[in-house]
Structure formats: C-alpha cells, structure tokens
Design an enzyme around this catalytic site. Structure first.
Site, PDB file in Angstrom:
ATOM      1  N   CYS A  27       0.751  -1.242  -0.104  1.00  0.00           N
ATOM      2  CA  CYS A  27       0.003   0.197  -0.040  1.00  0.00           C
ATOM      3  C   CYS A  27       0.615   1.269   0.028  1.00  0.00           C
ATOM      4  O   CYS A  27       0.178   2.413  -0.209  1.00  0.00           O
ATOM      5  CB  CYS A  27      -0.754  -0.005   1.275  1.00  0.00           C
ATOM      6  SG  CYS A  27      -1.982  -1.337   1.458  1.00  0.00           S
ATOM      7  N   HIS A  65      -3.411   7.342   6.725  1.00  0.00           N
ATOM      8  CA  HIS A  65      -3.441   5.916   6.092  1.00  0.00           C
ATOM      9  C   HIS A  65      -5.110   5.289   6.192  1.00  0.00           C
ATOM     10  O   HIS A  65      -5.805   5.003   5.230  1.00  0.00           O
ATOM     11  CB  HIS A  65      -2.618   5.142   6.555  1.00  0.00           C
ATOM     12  CG  HIS A  65      -2.554   3.749   5.561  1.00  0.00           C
ATOM     13  ND1 HIS A  65      -2.343   3.794   4.219  1.00  0.00           N
ATOM     14  CD2 HIS A  65      -2.579   2.448   6.130  1.00  0.00           C
ATOM     15  CE1 HIS A  65      -2.298   2.507   3.841  1.00  0.00           C
ATOM     16  NE2 HIS A  65      -2.472   1.650   4.914  1.00  0.00           N
ATOM     17  N   GLU A 124      -2.148   4.465  14.185  1.00  0.00           N
ATOM     18  CA  GLU A 124      -1.869   5.760  13.585  1.00  0.00           C
ATOM     19  C   GLU A 124      -2.014   7.111  14.260  1.00  0.00           C
ATOM     20  O   GLU A 124      -1.196   7.846  14.446  1.00  0.00           O
ATOM     21  CB  GLU A 124      -2.447   5.792  11.978  1.00  0.00           C
ATOM     22  CG  GLU A 124      -1.896   7.074  11.264  1.00  0.00           C
ATOM     23  CD  GLU A 124      -2.422   6.932   9.796  1.00  0.00           C
ATOM     24  OE1 GLU A 124      -1.913   7.823   9.031  1.00  0.00           O
ATOM     25  OE2 GLU A 124      -3.274   6.135   9.427  1.00  0.00           O
ATOM     26  N   LYS A 165     -10.038   7.144   2.404  1.00  0.00           N
ATOM     27  CA  LYS A 165     -10.370   5.991   2.162  1.00  0.00           C
ATOM     28  C   LYS A 165     -11.886   5.759   2.626  1.00  0.00           C
ATOM     29  O   LYS A 165     -12.483   4.847   1.998  1.00  0.00           O
ATOM     30  CB  LYS A 165      -9.471   4.993   2.738  1.00  0.00           C
ATOM     31  CG  LYS A 165      -7.941   4.751   2.186  1.00  0.00           C
ATOM     32  CD  LYS A 165      -7.248   3.932   2.912  1.00  0.00           C
ATOM     33  CE  LYS A 165      -5.821   3.588   2.286  1.00  0.00           C
ATOM     34  NZ  LYS A 165      -5.008   4.876   2.773  1.00  0.00           N
ATOM     35  N   HIS A 183      -9.904   1.602  -0.188  1.00  0.00           N
ATOM     36  CA  HIS A 183      -8.412   1.377  -0.259  1.00  0.00           C
ATOM     37  C   HIS A 183      -7.909   0.955  -1.717  1.00  0.00           C
ATOM     38  O   HIS A 183      -7.908  -0.007  -2.267  1.00  0.00           O
ATOM     39  CB  HIS A 183      -8.063   0.263   0.707  1.00  0.00           C
ATOM     40  CG  HIS A 183      -6.385   0.260   0.923  1.00  0.00           C
ATOM     41  ND1 HIS A 183      -5.589   0.815   0.387  1.00  0.00           N
ATOM     42  CD2 HIS A 183      -5.898  -0.212   2.144  1.00  0.00           C
ATOM     43  CE1 HIS A 183      -4.393   0.690   0.739  1.00  0.00           C
ATOM     44  NE2 HIS A 183      -4.464   0.092   1.895  1.00  0.00           N
ATOM     45  N   PHE A 242       1.302  -3.849   3.844  1.00  0.00           N
ATOM     46  CA  PHE A 242       1.895  -5.064   4.526  1.00  0.00           C
ATOM     47  C   PHE A 242       3.321  -5.444   4.219  1.00  0.00           C
ATOM     48  O   PHE A 242       3.767  -5.059   3.315  1.00  0.00           O
ATOM     49  CB  PHE A 242       1.272  -5.975   3.565  1.00  0.00           C
ATOM     50  CG  PHE A 242      -0.381  -6.187   3.810  1.00  0.00           C
ATOM     51  CD1 PHE A 242      -0.953  -5.579   5.040  1.00  0.00           C
ATOM     52  CD2 PHE A 242      -1.148  -6.826   3.249  1.00  0.00           C
ATOM     53  CE1 PHE A 242      -2.189  -5.577   5.393  1.00  0.00           C
ATOM     54  CE2 PHE A 242      -2.611  -7.274   3.322  1.00  0.00           C
ATOM     55  CZ  PHE A 242      -3.140  -6.417   4.607  1.00  0.00           C
TER      56      PHE A 242
END
Length: 416
Positions: free
Chosen positions: A165, A305, A316, A337, A342, A403
């Site tokens: 991502c 994010h 976060e 998002k 996403h 990831f």
C-alpha cells in the site's frame, strides 16, 4: 551539496468517485462513497460482494481495441491518469529535455487480472501450454512505467516501486530525491492498481482483511469507527508531474505546491499487522518533517492511511500524538479511504492528490461513516467527521503504510 527544490505542476486521477481530477475532488468534498456491489465478476459465493470500482469503465473510451488488449487494467489506469497529468501540466514532450525526464510508478500487485485469466485458460485447455505472448509484459508491475515513458519519449530514470500500500508514495519520494539531486528535471510519478477479481477479493477474504458489510456497502469503509471490520478494496490510479522548481518557472508552469520532504521506514514487526505502538509510523512522519525542515506545529492537515482495519486505525493516531504533541489537537485529520476505498498500491498517489487539492482549495475533505468513535482513539483529535471543513492549509502530510511493514510519508507546502 545544495538540494534543488521540487514542485508539483500536473495532476491526474481515475478513481471510484471520479474519472477526472475535477470529478474526484468534487465528490471528495461532498463525502460520496464509491462502494457498490461488484460488477467485475460474479461475487455470489464470496464473503465480500462489494468494492470501490471505477464506475462505467470501458477501455475503448481511452484506447483502440488492439492497444487495450496489450495492457492489463492496472496499466490502462496508469496511462489514463498520466495523460491527464501531462495535459494538466501543459507539457510539450518535444519542448523538454527528454533525457532528463522520467517515470517512477508504483503498483502493489500489478497484473493480477491478466495472471488469473491466463492461468484459467491454461487449465481449461487441459494444460496445453498456450499462453498469450503479452502475458508477461501485461502482468509485471514495472510495465506501467514503461508504457508511459514510451508514449511521451521520456528517456530519464524509469522503474517501478513495489511496497504494497506504500508503493506509489515510495514512487513519489524516489522521484523527489532524483530531481533534488539533479539527476532529472521532471517525472511523471504515482501509481495504479486493478485487483478486483476473484483472486484479489478471495485472497483478502482469506486474510480477513476486508469488510464483509454486504448489507450496506456505502458505509463499509468506516475509519476509526468502533464497528469497523476491515478495508474496502478499490481500483484506479493517481499521477503527479514533479518538476525542478527553476525548470518549472522557466517554462511558465502552473505550480500547485512544493514537495518539501519525504520519509521511509519499516516496522520490522509483522507480515500484515502494524506495530501496535505505531513506532514505524511515528518515525516516518518525524523523518519526513526533518527532511523538509518543517516543524510539527507548521503542519495543518494530515491525510492519514486510515484504512478501517482494527489495528491500523488505533496505531496511526497514537503515532500522530507522539510526533505532534499538543499540536495534534490543532491538526485537521481525515481518511479519504472512507470514500474511495483502499486503492492498494495506488492509494498513496490518490491521497497525495487529495492533500494537494485540499491545500489549493482551502478545504479539508471529510472522514465519512464515522458513527461511533473507537474508545481507544482520543476524541479530542479533529478527524473531520461527516463533512468537509474550510481551512487555510499551508502544509499537508500524506501517510501510507503497507503489508510487510513498509511506511512512507510525503509533505507538501505552499510555494513562497
């Protein structure tokens, strides 16, 4: 050595909530959700039956049939966004030094649609090895950068970045570094993704990473909400033209803002889960601020994010509070998002564009679908809940975490 300044002079996007920059920004302000039942394949037997698809997408609206057949959808999206950005920047390819202009492009997965289609064909034909000669060139993640460079004759640095991502934020950061080191004058950079097929959805379902809120897709992407149950898959592309400041001024370019700093770190913690204390996120934001010589109290807006996953949405905000201290409560924060879903490897570019447009228009896009705040998140943080907020933005930050523990952050500021 004295580093050169880097500015943004062109933008392009094809997203689940708009196939142009203007449509995208208009729907961001309005808080429109791009989530709907999947049309790319029959999802009847899948745990998740919805996604954020690019609506009414027809390749022949953009390419002739022969050309379209040579490109996976992720590369098609890349070409569309790049063309928009090139046009927005008003660049004549023949009027620039093409040896000093390049392409760095991010994709987390690449041609997974092509891979699944070719594998199916192989099995269906009783394992007779008949493969499309374009199979490999359509599938590999770097091919989008190759297509863009060939179309515009850009002979400078050309490659792809793959970091899940964080892929397209890494692409932007890499282009930024090469320009300020004097190794190029201009880049088209960004990312694209098209992973909404049986393998993509099935794979994320198996990980229990994506929402299964099939009864109400429009509210399924709900960052920071107590009842969030995973992210919503999306597809599309975002493209930016980055340019050395003096080069842009000399050609009379429209300048959106300056790209001031970037940060890159690793969690070194887990395959898919973030460090629960947000240490990697904390360091990447601090590094980006240091790189741009920007104080924490100068930042006005963070496009987080904010994926709508149980662990990430807690880590976060904690990291933000550690980096910004008391100023964290004066920041505008939002997760776009919640509207776009996403976009995986394209997320960083699409969200960097949202940050830039927020600066340009003095409007913070909202976080939608936040019905009840997770009690582990500080309620004093301004998460721009429900509707857009007007605010003068001089410095904006965009975060992406992938990831594998890949973290990337970019900081934009108004041009003096």
């Amino acid at each position: 050595m004295e580093l050169k300044r880097v500015v943004v002079t062109g933008l392009g996007a094809i997203t689940p909530i708009g196939k142009t920059i203007d449509e995208y920004w208009d729907n961001l302000q309005k808080g429109v959700s791009g989530a709907a039942p999947i049309t790319r394949f029959d999802a009847t037997h899948f745990k998740t039956k919805f996604a954020c698809e690019v609506k009414d997408y027809n390749p022949t609206d953009y390419f002739d049939r022969k050309e379209a057949r040579k490109m996976d959808m992720f590369a098609q999206f890349a070409m569309i966004a790049a063309e928009q950005a090139f046009r927005d920047a008003q660049i004549d390819p023949q009027a620039i030094d093409q040896d000093m202009a390049g392409v760095i492009w991010g994709a987390g997965i690449g041609g997974i649609i092509t891979f699944l289609d070719e594998t199916r064909s192989f099995v269906k034909n009783n394992e007779v090895p008949r493969f499309n000669p374009f199979f490999i060139p359509k599938m590999i993640s770097d091919i989008a950068a190759g297509h863009i460079s060939m179309k515009y004759g850009l002979r400078g640095p050309n490659y792809g970045t793959v970091s899940a991502c964080a892929s397209s934020t890494h692409a932007i950061a890499s282009a930024f570094d090469l320009i300020r080191l004097g190794k190029a004058e201009m880049f088209i950079t960004g990312g694209s993704e098209a992973a909404i097929n049986e393998a993509g959805v099935g794979g994320f379902n198996a990980m229990q990473a994506i929402s299964t809120r099939n009864d109400d897709p429009a509210t399924a992407s709900r960052p920071f909400d107590k009842d969030r149950d995973g992210f919503v898959m999306a597809e599309g592309s975002g493209a930016l033209v980055l340019e050395e400041y003096e080069h842009a001024v000399k050609r009379g370019a429209k300048i959106y803002c300056e790209l001031a700093g970037s940060g890159m770190t690793a969690d070194a913690y887990h395959l898919t889960a973030p460090d629960p204390d947000g240490k990697g996120a904390e360091r990447v934001m601090a590094n980006a601020l240091k790189d741009g010589n920007i104080r924490p109290d100068e930042v006005d807006y963070i496009n987080v994010h904010g994926t709508s996953t149980p662990l990430g949405d807690i880590a976060e905000p904690r990291a933000i509070q550690k980096v910004f201290g008391d100023h964290a409560y004066k920041l505008s924060i939002s997760s776009t998002k919640s509207m776009t879903g996403h976009l995986l490897g394209a997320a960083g570019a699409v969200e960097a564009i949202a940050s830039i447009l927020a600066m340009k228009n003095s409007i913070v896009p909202p976080t939608i679908n936040l019905f009840e705040l997770d009690p582990e998140i500080d309620p004093k943080l301004n998460l721009t809940v429900g509707k857009a907020q007007e605010r003068k933005i001089k410095v904006a930050m965009s975060n992406t975490f992938g990831f594998g523990g890949h973290n990337a952050c970019v900081v934009f500021k108004a041009v003096d």
